[in-house]
Scaffold this motif. Structure first.
Motif, PDB file in Angstrom:
ATOM      1  N   GLN A 226       0.834  -1.197   0.000  1.00 16.20           N
ATOM      2  CA  GLN A 226       0.000   0.000   0.000  1.00 16.20           C
ATOM      3  C   GLN A 226       0.876   1.257   0.000  1.00 16.20           C
ATOM      4  OE1 GLN A 226      -2.592  -0.422   3.394  1.00 16.20           O
ATOM      5  NE2 GLN A 226      -3.726  -2.130   2.474  1.00 16.20           N
ATOM      6  N   ALA A 227       1.977   1.220   0.750  1.00 18.84           N
ATOM      7  CA  ALA A 227       2.869   2.384   0.801  1.00 18.84           C
ATOM      8  C   ALA A 227       3.488   2.646  -0.576  1.00 18.84           C
ATOM      9  CB  ALA A 227       3.971   2.155   1.835  1.00 18.84           C
ATOM     10  N   ALA A 228       3.885   1.581  -1.273  1.00 16.82           N
ATOM     11  CA  ALA A 228       4.461   1.746  -2.611  1.00 16.82           C
ATOM     12  C   ALA A 228       3.410   2.278  -3.583  1.00 16.82           C
ATOM     13  CB  ALA A 228       5.024   0.424  -3.118  1.00 16.82           C
ATOM     14  N   ALA A 229       2.150   1.817  -3.433  1.00 20.72           N
ATOM     15  CA  ALA A 229       1.068   2.302  -4.301  1.00 20.72           C
ATOM     16  C   ALA A 229       0.841   3.797  -4.092  1.00 20.72           C
ATOM     17  CB  ALA A 229      -0.215   1.522  -4.026  1.00 20.72           C
ATOM     18  N   LYS A 230       0.865   4.228  -2.831  1.00 20.77           N
ATOM     19  CA  LYS A 230       0.691   5.665  -2.535  1.00 20.77           C
ATOM     20  C   LYS A 230       1.852   6.478  -3.108  1.00 20.77           C
ATOM     21  CE  LYS A 230      -1.939   4.978   1.706  1.00 20.77           C
ATOM     22  NZ  LYS A 230      -1.862   4.898   3.162  1.00 20.77           N
ATOM     23  N   GLN A 231       3.063   5.945  -2.976  1.00 21.59           N
ATOM     24  CA  GLN A 231       4.229   6.656  -3.502  1.00 21.59           C
ATOM     25  C   GLN A 231       4.133   6.794  -5.019  1.00 21.59           C
ATOM     26  OE1 GLN A 231       7.939   4.541  -3.410  1.00 21.59           O
ATOM     27  NE2 GLN A 231       9.152   6.427  -3.285  1.00 21.59           N
ATOM     28  N   ARG A 232       3.746   5.711  -5.690  1.00 20.23           N
ATOM     29  CA  ARG A 232       3.623   5.767  -7.150  1.00 20.23           C
ATOM     30  C   ARG A 232       2.522   6.729  -7.574  1.00 20.23           C
ATOM     31  NH1 ARG A 232       4.634  -0.621  -8.697  1.00 20.23           N
ATOM     32  NH2 ARG A 232       6.692  -0.679  -7.739  1.00 20.23           N
TER      33      ARG A 232
ATOM     34  N   LYS B 268      -2.721  12.118 -13.809  1.00 22.55           N
ATOM     35  CA  LYS B 268      -3.682  11.235 -13.154  1.00 22.55           C
ATOM     36  C   LYS B 268      -3.010   9.898 -12.911  1.00 22.55           C
ATOM     37  CE  LYS B 268      -7.872  13.190 -15.084  1.00 22.55           C
ATOM     38  NZ  LYS B 268      -9.084  12.941 -15.852  1.00 22.55           N
ATOM     39  N   CYS B 269      -3.474   9.213 -11.887  1.00 18.05           N
ATOM     40  CA  CYS B 269      -2.971   7.881 -11.569  1.00 18.05           C
ATOM     41  C   CYS B 269      -4.100   6.883 -11.783  1.00 18.05           C
ATOM     42  CB  CYS B 269      -2.495   7.837 -10.121  1.00 18.05           C
ATOM     43  SG  CYS B 269      -2.063   6.182  -9.569  1.00 18.05           S
ATOM     44  N   TYR B 270      -3.854   5.886 -12.630  1.00 17.83           N
ATOM     45  CA  TYR B 270      -4.828   4.819 -12.855  1.00 17.83           C
ATOM     46  C   TYR B 270      -4.302   3.564 -12.181  1.00 17.83           C
ATOM     47  CZ  TYR B 270      -6.907   7.876 -16.334  1.00 17.83           C
ATOM     48  OH  TYR B 270      -7.507   8.935 -16.959  1.00 17.83           O
ATOM     49  N   ARG B 271      -5.073   3.022 -11.275  1.00 23.62           N
ATOM     50  CA  ARG B 271      -4.660   1.811 -10.568  1.00 23.62           C
ATOM     51  C   ARG B 271      -5.306   0.607 -11.226  1.00 23.62           C
ATOM     52  NH1 ARG B 271      -4.630   3.836  -4.274  1.00 23.62           N
ATOM     53  NH2 ARG B 271      -2.841   5.203  -4.566  1.00 23.62           N
ATOM     54  N   LEU B 272      -4.515  -0.374 -11.558  1.00 21.37           N
ATOM     55  CA  LEU B 272      -5.011  -1.546 -12.269  1.00 21.37           C
ATOM     56  C   LEU B 272      -5.296  -2.701 -11.303  1.00 21.37           C
ATOM     57  CD1 LEU B 272      -2.634  -1.369 -15.362  1.00 21.37           C
ATOM     58  CD2 LEU B 272      -4.941  -0.441 -15.108  1.00 21.37           C
ATOM     59  N   TYR B 273      -5.895  -2.364 -10.177  1.00 21.04           N
ATOM     60  CA  TYR B 273      -6.334  -3.361  -9.207  1.00 21.04           C
ATOM     61  C   TYR B 273      -7.539  -2.781  -8.485  1.00 21.04           C
ATOM     62  CZ  TYR B 273      -3.102  -0.315  -6.679  1.00 21.04           C
ATOM     63  OH  TYR B 273      -2.434   0.780  -6.194  1.00 21.04           O
ATOM     64  N   THR B 274      -8.284  -3.654  -7.833  1.00 16.26           N
ATOM     65  CA  THR B 274      -9.517  -3.204  -7.179  1.00 16.26           C
ATOM     66  C   THR B 274      -9.228  -2.617  -5.808  1.00 16.26           C
ATOM     67  OG1 THR B 274      -9.889  -5.338  -6.125  1.00 16.26           O
ATOM     68  CG2 THR B 274     -10.833  -5.028  -8.346  1.00 16.26           C
ATOM     69  N   GLU B 275     -10.189  -1.888  -5.291  1.00 12.85           N
ATOM     70  CA  GLU B 275     -10.058  -1.337  -3.940  1.00 12.85           C
ATOM     71  C   GLU B 275      -9.992  -2.473  -2.924  1.00 12.85           C
ATOM     72  OE1 GLU B 275     -12.262   1.883  -0.968  1.00 12.85           O
ATOM     73  OE2 GLU B 275     -13.131   1.457  -2.923  1.00 12.85           O
ATOM     74  N   HIS B 276     -10.746  -3.541  -3.201  1.00 18.59           N
ATOM     75  CA  HIS B 276     -10.719  -4.716  -2.322  1.00 18.59           C
ATOM     76  C   HIS B 276      -9.303  -5.309  -2.271  1.00 18.59           C
ATOM     77  CE1 HIS B 276     -11.165  -9.020  -1.310  1.00 18.59           C
ATOM     78  NE2 HIS B 276     -12.076  -8.559  -0.448  1.00 18.59           N
ATOM     79  N   ALA B 277      -8.667  -5.434  -3.443  1.00 19.58           N
ATOM     80  CA  ALA B 277      -7.292  -5.955  -3.498  1.00 19.58           C
ATOM     81  C   ALA B 277      -6.345  -5.036  -2.737  1.00 19.58           C
ATOM     82  CB  ALA B 277      -6.834  -6.107  -4.945  1.00 19.58           C
ATOM     83  N   TYR B 278      -6.536  -3.731  -2.901  1.00 23.17           N
ATOM     84  CA  TYR B 278      -5.689  -2.759  -2.207  1.00 23.17           C
ATOM     85  C   TYR B 278      -5.789  -2.937  -0.689  1.00 23.17           C
ATOM     86  CZ  TYR B 278      -3.909   1.748  -0.566  1.00 23.17           C
ATOM     87  OH  TYR B 278      -3.206   2.727   0.089  1.00 23.17           O
TER      88      TYR B 278
ATOM     89  N   ASN C  49      -7.149  -5.600   1.075  1.00 27.40           N
ATOM     90  CA  ASN C  49      -7.067  -6.939   1.654  1.00 27.40           C
ATOM     91  C   ASN C  49      -5.887  -7.794   1.180  1.00 27.40           C
ATOM     92  OD1 ASN C  49      -9.575  -6.726   3.178  1.00 27.40           O
ATOM     93  ND2 ASN C  49     -10.559  -6.700   1.173  1.00 27.40           N
ATOM     94  N   GLU C  50      -5.294  -7.480   0.038  1.00 31.60           N
ATOM     95  CA  GLU C  50      -4.229  -8.329  -0.496  1.00 31.60           C
ATOM     96  C   GLU C  50      -2.851  -7.692  -0.414  1.00 31.60           C
ATOM     97  OE1 GLU C  50      -5.316  -9.570  -4.456  1.00 31.60           O
ATOM     98  OE2 GLU C  50      -7.325 -10.152  -3.799  1.00 31.60           O
ATOM     99  N   MET C  51      -2.792  -6.390  -0.227  1.00 28.89           N
ATOM    100  CA  MET C  51      -1.498  -5.693  -0.187  1.00 28.89           C
ATOM    101  C   MET C  51      -1.058  -5.446   1.250  1.00 28.89           C
ATOM    102  SD  MET C  51      -1.933  -2.843  -3.138  1.00 28.89           S
ATOM    103  CE  MET C  51      -2.253  -3.259  -4.831  1.00 28.89           C
ATOM    104  N   LEU C  52       0.224  -5.677   1.490  1.00 28.91           N
ATOM    105  CA  LEU C  52       0.785  -5.362   2.806  1.00 28.91           C
ATOM    106  C   LEU C  52       0.817  -3.854   2.989  1.00 28.91           C
ATOM    107  CD1 LEU C  52       3.855  -7.773   2.784  1.00 28.91           C
ATOM    108  CD2 LEU C  52       1.714  -8.068   4.040  1.00 28.91           C
ATOM    109  N   GLY C  53       0.820  -3.412   4.234  1.00 28.70           N
ATOM    110  CA  GLY C  53       0.885  -1.980   4.505  1.00 28.70           C
ATOM    111  C   GLY C  53       2.156  -1.352   3.974  1.00 28.70           C
ATOM    112  N   SER C  54       3.273  -2.052   4.136  1.00 29.16           N
ATOM    113  CA  SER C  54       4.550  -1.567   3.606  1.00 29.16           C
ATOM    114  C   SER C  54       5.361  -2.755   3.102  1.00 29.16           C
ATOM    115  CB  SER C  54       5.334  -0.806   4.681  1.00 29.16           C
ATOM    116  OG  SER C  54       5.595  -1.658   5.778  1.00 29.16           O
TER     117      SER C  54
END
Length: 200
Positions: free
Chosen positions: A20-26, A37-47, A49-54
């Motif tokens: 999640q931290a890397a996603a915010k940085q990107r 603009k930033c387009y995320r190619l994953y769902t909010e659920h994946a963000y 529930n599946e991604m580590l905080g850091s």
């Protein structure tokens, strides 16, 4: 990312979701120097529930042989009690010390040997530095330095999908039954014999 398995003693490349931290940085890079603009190619659920905080710190997921050797060379006696910012798993430290002991870099008490001090001077993995040092006694330093250099770069074999069988046939010409290291040496010697030709 590169992950070290201490049980098998092997590094492997593993595909994992970013943190999640890397996603915010990107996302922060979009629009940094101008509108964006930033387009995320994953769902909010994946963000959520599946991604580590850091991200997992590299020291907790890589081979520590070189790190242990450097710390010992700097005079750090107790690695398990060392105040790491992100402590690595103790099992990984034990495996690194056992490996260094097997190479003759550490003695029975875990102290750096004369060989270990020499090995620490090389910017190489411990096994490679031991190989370079030992090559002097065996009279094969040129060959070992070539193999070590070949191991330090990405694969020298190019295998495009559309010409995979042709690439495999070309690679087979260099194959040495004694192992991959001698195959790499054979590749280098053939390139050297072609006067280091770029098209080669």
């Amino acid at each position: 990312q590169k992950v070290f398995n201490p049980k098998g003693g092997m590094d492997s490349l593993v595909v994992i979701p970013i943190s999640q931290a890397a996603a915010k940085q990107r996302a922060g890079r979009a629009g940094r120097t101008g509108p964006g603009k930033c387009y995320r190619l994953y769902t909010e659920h994946a963000y959520k529930n599946e991604m580590l905080g850091s991200s997992v710190p590299e020291i907790q997921r890589t081979n520590l042989g070189n790190t242990v050797l450097m710390l010992k060379a700097m005079g750090v006696p107790d690695l398990l009690g060392f105040d790491f910012m992100d402590p690595p798993p103790p099992q990984t430290l034990y495996m690194a010390m056992e490996h260094l002991y097997a190479l003759g870099a550490l003695d029975d008490e875990g102290m750096l040997t004369r060989m270990g001090r020499k090995m620490a001077e090389f910017p190489l993995e411990p096994a490679q530095s031991k190989m370079v040092i030992a090559s002097v006694d065996f009279g094969c330093s040129d060959e070992i330095l070539t193999i070590t250099a070949m191991l330090s770069v990405q694969s020298v074999f190019y295998r495009p999908k559309e010409k995979a069988s042709q690439a495999d046939q070309k690679k087979a010409k260099f194959h040495q039954a004694e192992g991959d290291h001698l195959t790499l040496l054979t590749v280098y010697e053939a390139w050297k014999n072609s006067k280091f030709s770029n098209p080669w």
